[in-house]
Scaffold this motif. Structure first.
Motif, short mmCIF file in Angstrom:
data_model
loop_
_atom_site.label_atom_id
_atom_site.label_comp_id
_atom_site.label_asym_id
_atom_site.label_seq_id
_atom_site.Cartn_x
_atom_site.Cartn_y
_atom_site.Cartn_z
N LYS A 31 0.87 -1.17 0.00
CA LYS A 31 0.00 0.00 0.00
C LYS A 31 0.90 1.22 0.00
N THR A 32 0.50 2.24 -0.73
CA THR A 32 1.21 3.50 -0.75
C THR A 32 0.27 4.55 -0.14
N LEU A 33 0.73 5.22 0.91
CA LEU A 33 -0.07 6.22 1.60
C LEU A 33 0.53 7.61 1.38
N ASP A 34 -0.34 8.62 1.27
CA ASP A 34 0.15 9.98 1.12
C ASP A 34 0.51 10.56 2.49
N HIS A 35 0.88 11.84 2.52
CA HIS A 35 1.33 12.46 3.76
C HIS A 35 0.23 12.58 4.82
#
Length: 78
Positions: A31-35
């Motif tokens: 999973k790639t999460l933003d700030h």
């Protein structure tokens, strides 16, 4: 399930590896999460025979997505 987190270019990558008892391979997921901690992309990496290899592959694919590196996303060799 073993989970490995990393920060990369302002994103957080969460990669995990799970054994598949049917195939005796490890399945990778990332999973790639933003700030703000919102999932912006989620996918799977290629199944492999070692947990460490699958986690590395998951991180590589997540970083490729962040970098928009189409060659790495398609599985082409570096």
């Amino acid at each position: 399930m073993n989970v490995n987190n990393a920060d990369y270019k302002g994103y957080k990558i969460i990669a995990s590896a799970e054994p598949d008892n049917t195939t005796c391979l490890w399945n990778g997921r990332y999973k790639t999460l933003d700030h703000e901690g919102i999932v912006v992309y989620e996918s799977f990496s290629t199944s492999l025979d070692e947990e460490s290899k699958v986690q590395k592959a998951a991180h590589t694919k997540a970083k490729a997505w962040i970098d928009s590196d189409i060659a790495k996303l398609s599985g082409s060799p570096e």
